[in-house]
Design a protein around this motif. Structure first.
Motif, PDB file in Angstrom:
ATOM      1  N   GLU A   1     115.545 -12.290  39.180  1.00 44.50           N
ATOM      2  CA  GLU A   1     115.626 -12.360  40.639  1.00 44.50           C
ATOM      3  C   GLU A   1     115.861 -13.798  41.098  1.00 44.50           C
ATOM      4  O   GLU A   1     116.657 -14.045  42.008  1.00 44.50           O
ATOM      5  N   SER A   2     115.180 -14.743  40.474  1.00 36.96           N
ATOM      6  CA  SER A   2     115.375 -16.149  40.819  1.00 36.96           C
ATOM      7  C   SER A   2     116.797 -16.587  40.514  1.00 36.96           C
ATOM      8  O   SER A   2     117.420 -17.304  41.309  1.00 36.96           O
TER       9      SER A   2
ATOM     10  N   ILE B   1     111.463 -18.494  34.999  1.00 35.75           N
ATOM     11  CA  ILE B   1     112.738 -18.373  35.688  1.00 35.75           C
ATOM     12  C   ILE B   1     113.257 -16.967  35.391  1.00 35.75           C
ATOM     13  O   ILE B   1     113.783 -16.703  34.320  1.00 35.75           O
TER      14      ILE B   1
ATOM     15  N   GLU C   1     102.259 -14.107  41.927  1.00 36.20           N
ATOM     16  CA  GLU C   1     103.368 -15.001  42.249  1.00 36.20           C
ATOM     17  C   GLU C   1     102.888 -16.141  43.116  1.00 36.20           C
ATOM     18  O   GLU C   1     101.902 -16.041  43.818  1.00 36.20           O
TER      19      GLU C   1
ATOM     20  N   ARG D   1     119.169 -15.212  43.146  1.00 36.22           N
ATOM     21  CA  ARG D   1     119.078 -15.880  44.446  1.00 36.22           C
ATOM     22  C   ARG D   1     119.539 -17.334  44.419  1.00 36.22           C
ATOM     23  O   ARG D   1     120.143 -17.820  45.372  1.00 36.22           O
TER      24      ARG D   1
ATOM     25  N   LEU E   1     108.726 -17.720  42.438  1.00 37.12           N
ATOM     26  CA  LEU E   1     108.953 -17.570  41.004  1.00 37.12           C
ATOM     27  C   LEU E   1     107.697 -16.972  40.387  1.00 37.12           C
ATOM     28  O   LEU E   1     106.595 -17.244  40.839  1.00 37.12           O
TER      29      LEU E   1
ATOM     30  N   VAL F   1     112.927 -19.257  46.454  1.00 35.39           N
ATOM     31  CA  VAL F   1     112.368 -17.935  46.163  1.00 35.39           C
ATOM     32  C   VAL F   1     111.022 -18.110  45.483  1.00 35.39           C
ATOM     33  O   VAL F   1     110.748 -19.143  44.879  1.00 35.39           O
TER      34      VAL F   1
END
Length: 133
Positions: free
Chosen positions: A46-47, A43, A18, A50, A27, A25
């Motif tokens: 989790e992205s 993308i 990452e 957030r 990505l 955040v």
């Protein structure tokens, strides 16, 4: 050493770690192949959790482009469509405000804010960016 970055919404790639892009955040950054210098900024769920649902505001995409360029990306290619004006841009939101004294005051303040599409265009103009369509 610089590498190309491809931003897209999915695909089968070898996991490579990452990178913190400082847009809110980290990505996922993945190798297109095990021998490639290309990186994919995916993308992921989790992205989205957030930063909100897709499409993201162009101001956020502008920060993404700028940060990738700072990290040394030689080329940034988007596998996303930027067809309509950004729904979250101040000029788009102004039209939704009520015709009240408060709405009028807010329109005046929002008119001074930068346009999200212009922010993305400025970031793109300072980098080597390829967009689809």
């Amino acid at each position: 050493m610089s590498s190309s970055v491809f931003c897209h919404g999915g695909g089968d790639f070898v996991q490579a770690g990452e990178v913190e892009l400082q847009v809110g955040v980290p990505l996922a950054c993945k190798l297109a192949t095990s021998f490639s210098k290309a990186r994919v900024v995916d993308i992921d769920g989790e992205s989205l959790a957030r930063l909100g649902s897709w499409p993201w505001p162009r101001a956020l995409m502008a920060r993404l482009v700028s940060r990738l360029a700072e990290l040394g990306a030689s080329t940034i290619a988007f596998d996303v469509l930027f067809a309509e004006p950004d729904y979250a841009s101040p000029r788009q939101l102004i039209a939704l405000l009520p015709q009240t004294p408060e709405g009028k005051a807010l329109r005046a303040q929002m008119s001074a804010l930068p346009d999200n599409d212009r922010l993305l265009a400025q970031a793109i103009s300072k980098s080597r960016v390829v967009t689809g369509f």
